[in-house]
Design a protein around this motif. Structure first.
Motif, PDB file in Angstrom:
ATOM      1  N   GLY A 224     -62.016   2.206 -46.950  1.00 38.34           N
ATOM      2  CA  GLY A 224     -61.647   3.531 -47.474  1.00 38.34           C
ATOM      3  C   GLY A 224     -62.540   4.672 -47.021  1.00 38.34           C
ATOM      4  N   TYR A 225     -63.484   4.415 -46.140  1.00 31.33           N
ATOM      5  CA  TYR A 225     -64.336   5.511 -45.648  1.00 31.33           C
ATOM      6  C   TYR A 225     -63.509   6.469 -44.795  1.00 31.33           C
ATOM      7  CZ  TYR A 225     -68.585   3.403 -47.398  1.00 31.33           C
ATOM      8  OH  TYR A 225     -69.555   2.918 -48.227  1.00 31.33           O
ATOM      9  N   LYS A 226     -63.915   7.759 -44.800  1.00 31.03           N
ATOM     10  CA  LYS A 226     -63.169   8.779 -44.064  1.00 31.03           C
ATOM     11  C   LYS A 226     -63.998   9.433 -42.960  1.00 31.03           C
ATOM     12  CE  LYS A 226     -59.403   8.641 -46.554  1.00 31.03           C
ATOM     13  NZ  LYS A 226     -59.233   9.458 -47.739  1.00 31.03           N
ATOM     14  N   GLU A 227     -65.284   9.102 -42.897  1.00 35.47           N
ATOM     15  CA  GLU A 227     -66.130   9.787 -41.907  1.00 35.47           C
ATOM     16  C   GLU A 227     -67.272   8.868 -41.484  1.00 35.47           C
ATOM     17  OE1 GLU A 227     -67.376  14.155 -42.169  1.00 35.47           O
ATOM     18  OE2 GLU A 227     -69.157  13.137 -42.894  1.00 35.47           O
ATOM     19  N   ALA A 259     -63.122   7.383 -32.002  1.00 37.16           N
ATOM     20  CA  ALA A 259     -62.086   8.338 -32.440  1.00 37.16           C
ATOM     21  C   ALA A 259     -60.733   7.636 -32.554  1.00 37.16           C
ATOM     22  CB  ALA A 259     -61.999   9.509 -31.474  1.00 37.16           C
ATOM     23  N   LEU A 260     -60.507   6.643 -31.699  1.00 33.49           N
ATOM     24  CA  LEU A 260     -59.218   5.940 -31.694  1.00 33.49           C
ATOM     25  C   LEU A 260     -59.089   4.906 -32.822  1.00 33.49           C
ATOM     26  CD1 LEU A 260     -58.759   5.489 -27.838  1.00 33.49           C
ATOM     27  CD2 LEU A 260     -57.323   6.872 -29.380  1.00 33.49           C
ATOM     28  N   VAL A 261     -60.187   4.652 -33.529  1.00 33.83           N
ATOM     29  CA  VAL A 261     -60.126   3.645 -34.611  1.00 33.83           C
ATOM     30  C   VAL A 261     -59.087   4.049 -35.657  1.00 33.83           C
ATOM     31  CG1 VAL A 261     -61.435   2.716 -36.579  1.00 33.83           C
ATOM     32  CG2 VAL A 261     -62.431   2.697 -34.274  1.00 33.83           C
ATOM     33  N   ASN A 264     -57.346   9.536 -39.080  1.00 35.10           N
ATOM     34  CA  ASN A 264     -57.915  10.307 -40.198  1.00 35.10           C
ATOM     35  C   ASN A 264     -59.383   9.959 -40.466  1.00 35.10           C
ATOM     36  OD1 ASN A 264     -57.694   7.862 -41.375  1.00 35.10           O
ATOM     37  ND2 ASN A 264     -56.780   8.599 -43.294  1.00 35.10           N
ATOM     38  N   LEU A 265     -60.016   9.277 -39.515  1.00 34.56           N
ATOM     39  CA  LEU A 265     -61.462   9.035 -39.635  1.00 34.56           C
ATOM     40  C   LEU A 265     -62.185  10.134 -38.865  1.00 34.56           C
ATOM     41  CD1 LEU A 265     -63.787   7.034 -40.501  1.00 34.56           C
ATOM     42  CD2 LEU A 265     -63.671   6.177 -38.148  1.00 34.56           C
ATOM     43  N   ARG A 266     -62.960  10.931 -39.605  1.00 38.31           N
ATOM     44  CA  ARG A 266     -63.750  11.950 -38.908  1.00 38.31           C
ATOM     45  C   ARG A 266     -64.932  11.296 -38.206  1.00 38.31           C
ATOM     46  NH1 ARG A 266     -64.711  17.354 -42.550  1.00 38.31           N
ATOM     47  NH2 ARG A 266     -62.781  18.371 -41.912  1.00 38.31           N
ATOM     48  N   VAL A 267     -65.221  11.762 -37.003  1.00 31.40           N
ATOM     49  CA  VAL A 267     -66.343  11.213 -36.246  1.00 31.40           C
ATOM     50  C   VAL A 267     -67.354  12.328 -35.990  1.00 31.40           C
ATOM     51  CG1 VAL A 267     -67.041   9.954 -34.181  1.00 31.40           C
ATOM     52  CG2 VAL A 267     -64.745   9.614 -35.118  1.00 31.40           C
ATOM     53  N   ARG A 268     -68.588  12.087 -36.424  1.00 34.86           N
ATOM     54  CA  ARG A 268     -69.703  13.002 -36.137  1.00 34.86           C
ATOM     55  C   ARG A 268     -70.762  12.234 -35.381  1.00 34.86           C
ATOM     56  NH1 ARG A 268     -69.128  17.588 -39.107  1.00 34.86           N
ATOM     57  NH2 ARG A 268     -67.880  17.427 -41.010  1.00 34.86           N
ATOM     58  N   PHE A 269     -71.721  12.937 -34.833  1.00 31.29           N
ATOM     59  CA  PHE A 269     -72.806  12.264 -34.123  1.00 31.29           C
ATOM     60  C   PHE A 269     -74.052  13.135 -34.143  1.00 31.29           C
ATOM     61  CE2 PHE A 269     -70.093  14.553 -31.202  1.00 31.29           C
ATOM     62  CZ  PHE A 269     -70.972  15.346 -30.494  1.00 31.29           C
ATOM     63  N   MET A 285     -64.559  15.596 -27.042  1.00 32.80           N
ATOM     64  CA  MET A 285     -64.517  16.233 -28.367  1.00 32.80           C
ATOM     65  C   MET A 285     -63.258  17.084 -28.515  1.00 32.80           C
ATOM     66  SD  MET A 285     -68.450  17.482 -28.847  1.00 32.80           S
ATOM     67  CE  MET A 285     -68.238  18.166 -30.506  1.00 32.80           C
ATOM     68  N   LYS A 286     -62.936  17.786 -27.440  1.00 31.95           N
ATOM     69  CA  LYS A 286     -61.765  18.676 -27.486  1.00 31.95           C
ATOM     70  C   LYS A 286     -60.463  17.875 -27.612  1.00 31.95           C
ATOM     71  CE  LYS A 286     -59.548  22.262 -24.679  1.00 31.95           C
ATOM     72  NZ  LYS A 286     -59.607  23.493 -25.436  1.00 31.95           N
ATOM     73  N   LYS A 287     -60.447  16.718 -26.922  1.00 31.74           N
ATOM     74  CA  LYS A 287     -59.221  15.920 -26.854  1.00 31.74           C
ATOM     75  C   LYS A 287     -58.826  15.329 -28.214  1.00 31.74           C
ATOM     76  CE  LYS A 287     -57.641  11.911 -24.180  1.00 31.74           C
ATOM     77  NZ  LYS A 287     -58.138  10.893 -23.246  1.00 31.74           N
ATOM     78  N   TYR A 288     -59.802  15.031 -29.053  1.00 35.89           N
ATOM     79  CA  TYR A 288     -59.503  14.339 -30.322  1.00 35.89           C
ATOM     80  C   TYR A 288     -59.775  15.251 -31.519  1.00 35.89           C
ATOM     81  CZ  TYR A 288     -59.050  10.234 -27.485  1.00 35.89           C
ATOM     82  OH  TYR A 288     -58.616   9.359 -26.534  1.00 35.89           O
ATOM     83  N   ASP A 289     -58.713  15.492 -32.296  1.00 38.55           N
ATOM     84  CA  ASP A 289     -58.849  16.342 -33.482  1.00 38.55           C
ATOM     85  C   ASP A 289     -59.852  15.787 -34.471  1.00 38.55           C
ATOM     86  OD1 ASP A 289     -57.165  18.292 -32.793  1.00 38.55           O
ATOM     87  OD2 ASP A 289     -55.430  17.544 -33.950  1.00 38.55           O
ATOM     88  N   ASN A 290     -59.976  14.429 -34.507  1.00 34.07           N
ATOM     89  CA  ASN A 290     -60.853  13.852 -35.529  1.00 34.07           C
ATOM     90  C   ASN A 290     -62.321  13.784 -35.112  1.00 34.07           C
ATOM     91  OD1 ASN A 290     -60.074  11.819 -33.697  1.00 34.07           O
ATOM     92  ND2 ASN A 290     -60.360  10.183 -35.202  1.00 34.07           N
ATOM     93  N   ILE A 291     -62.646  14.234 -33.897  1.00 35.27           N
ATOM     94  CA  ILE A 291     -64.083  14.369 -33.577  1.00 35.27           C
ATOM     95  C   ILE A 291     -64.499  15.776 -33.994  1.00 35.27           C
ATOM     96  CG2 ILE A 291     -65.874  14.261 -31.805  1.00 35.27           C
ATOM     97  CD1 ILE A 291     -64.075  12.510 -30.138  1.00 35.27           C
TER      98      ILE A 291
END
Ligand code: SAH
Ligand code: SF4
Ligand code: F3S
Length: 476
Positions: A224-227, A259-261, A264-269, A285-291
């Motif tokens: 259930g994690y989102k980020e 990002a492909l996992v 709706n999973l936000r990815v930060r770094f 980063m630009k290609k994936y909305d969730n990054i």
């Protein structure tokens, strides 16, 4: 949350970012095990992430975690050496812990992390209440070391490793709100910035198996994690090769895999090193909305001579080129933050002005700001004179903090009047009628709860801001 300003530090971070720099005690696991571990973490997010690995190792050895120090059979402080003040904090804390140990003499005390690595067994002599000293690459040896202490000996293991990434250990998420979790993707650092103790306390850089990272992200999504926040001292130099060498994965490619996992999973770094951040990463980063469109890109100084003395291996022009690339590829809205050091060895007044003018140019959303603190054994301590007087360091730091307040406010004002997608992390600090979360750019947004809850993505119209926070209302 308004920033707390003191001369050493400006705090306009989210609770999670703050947690990544401040002490946090263990969440309870309470599965009825016979002994209890209490662990406090100091320093950077890597240490907080490591404490989750340590808790997992000790759980398998019959230790539940507790958030009540009085209940603990084993107390670990996972420590930081980055500035003198960080070490002093831990030494003061040991003084307080002595009080608990007097009431419960069988309580074992362990120092883990960067101070353990830097001071090694001399810590046992300097701090009499300490039973164990364990460096960041030796946590698999903890059960054995704790057994030694059980049988009456003191125990030390500060061996560094070229391979250890703890890839197979399933962390117990002590530092998590159930929404957002850290994933360590690499360990150590090969950069040798002249002011920095990390290469000595954390050893050589090594990257973790890309597929173990993806599996960890998948497992978090299933829970259930989102980020997720991918952690390393210099994530842009991530490089992993499969055993047969047939596949290599760089940071941009890893980012894409994570990002492909799940969409709706936000990815930060964190952290990006200006010398290594590539256009390929920015395009991914630009290609994936969730990054998330946010980059922590520590400059340290805005002056090329000082940067060279710091051995940062880029100059002002290079740094500006990277910022321009971010703005060109990801647009003006991409969040950028920095770390700054005031009063490094031989820094002149004009060179300090260059730091302020770089801040004007970049318009950072926020920064972590420090005055220079000489660390024993570093290149700067050996080769350069720490010759800027403390009063001057503090005044320059105050000017840097003031500049950052202005730019933070200006950047936040740009966000007023717009709708932001916010991932809710919990209640606001002030009221359970309000929720707190972050937008894509990593800014804290507070709004009335209505029917929303932790873990929801909510569109929030921002109508007001302070230096550290956006305020709005849900529009869904
Ligand atoms: N790997 C990250 C930084 C990790 S340390 C990077 O390269 O950007 C976090 C921050 O602590 C550094 O960016 C620097 O601003 C600060 N820092 C490190 N050593 C310091 C010292 N000796 N005195 C003051 N600040 C220091
Ligand atoms: Fe320290 Fe430099 Fe490595 Fe960052 S990149 S951890 S500042 S040596
Ligand atoms: Fe501190 Fe070690 Fe992190 S010195 S900043 S805890 S890598």
């Amino acid at each position: 949350m308004d920033p707390i300003v003191d001369l050493d530090f400006i705090d306009n971070r989210t609770p999670e970012q703050a947690a990544a720099c401040d002490t946090k005690v263990t969440e309870e696991t309470n599965t009825g095990k016979s002994r209890k571990l209490y662990i406090e973490s100091y320093g950077c997010a890597m240490n907080f992430s490591d404490s989750e690995i340590v808790s997992s190792i000790m759980f398998d050895q019959g230790f539940d975690t507790t958030s009540e120090i009085e209940q603990a059979d084993l107390v670990f402080l996972n420590t930081c050496s980055i500035r003198e003040k960080a070490e002093q904090t831990v030494r003061n804390r040991l003084g307080q812990i002595n009080y608990y140990k007097k009431k419960k003499p069988e309580m074992m005390i362990g120092i883990l992390g960067c101070m353990a690595e830097r001071l090694k067994k001399s810590l046992l002599e300097e701090e009499k209440i300490v039973d164990l000293v364990v460096g960041p690459d030796a946590y698999r040896d903890l059960p054995n070391l704790v057994n030694n202490v059980d049988s009456g000996q003191k125990a030390v293991n500060v061996l560094l490793s070229r391979e250890e990434t703890y890839a197979d250990i399933n962390p117990i998420r002590l530092n998590s709100n159930g929404v957002s979790a850290f994933i360590s993707i690499m360990r150590g650092c090969d950069n040798m910035c002249s002011f920095c103790v990390v290469p000595f306390t954390r050893g050589r850089e090594r990257s973790r198996d890309a597929y173990s990272i993806v599996r960890e992200a998948e497992a978090l999504v299933a829970q259930g994690y989102k980020e997720v926040t991918l952690l390393g001292q210099n994530v842009d130099s991530y490089k992993w090769a499969s055993e047969d060498g047939a596949e290599t994965v760089n940071f941009a490619q890893l980012l894409e895999k994570v990002a492909l996992v799940a969409p709706n999973l936000r990815v930060r770094f964190s952290t990006s090193h200006p010398k290594d951040i590539t256009d390929e990463v920015l395009h991914t980063m630009k290609k994936y909305d969730n990054i998330c469109k946010y980059i922590h890109l520590p400059a340290q100084s805005g002056n090329s001579r000082v940067l060279e003395l710091m051995n940062r291996t880029y100059d002002r022009a290079w740094y500006i080129n990277r910022v321009d690339a971010i703005r060109n590829i990801l647009g003006e809205d991409c969040g950028i933050s920095s770390d700054m050091i005031a009063g490094f060895c031989s820094e002149t007044e004009e060179e300090h002005q260059d730091t302020l003018s770089l801040m004007d140019y970049v318009q950072y959303d926020y920064s972590y700001m420090f005055f220079y603190s000489e660390r024993p054994g570093t290149l700067a301590a050996r080769k350069l004179e720490d010759d800027v007087p403390l009063e001057v360091k503090k005044r320059r730091l105050a000017e840097i903090i003031e500049k950052q307040r202005e730019t933070s406010l200006a950047r936040n004002q740009r966000d007023v009047g717009k709708v932001h997608k916010v991932l809710v992390e919990g209640f606001s600090k002030k009221s359970e009628e309000q929720l707190s979360g972050r937008n894509d750019q990593n800014k804290v947004v507070i709004f009335d709860k209505k029917h929303y809850k932790k873990g929801d993505y909510v569109n929030v119209f921002v109508h007001d801001c302070s230096v550290g926070t956006l305020f709005g209302e849900a529009v869904d």
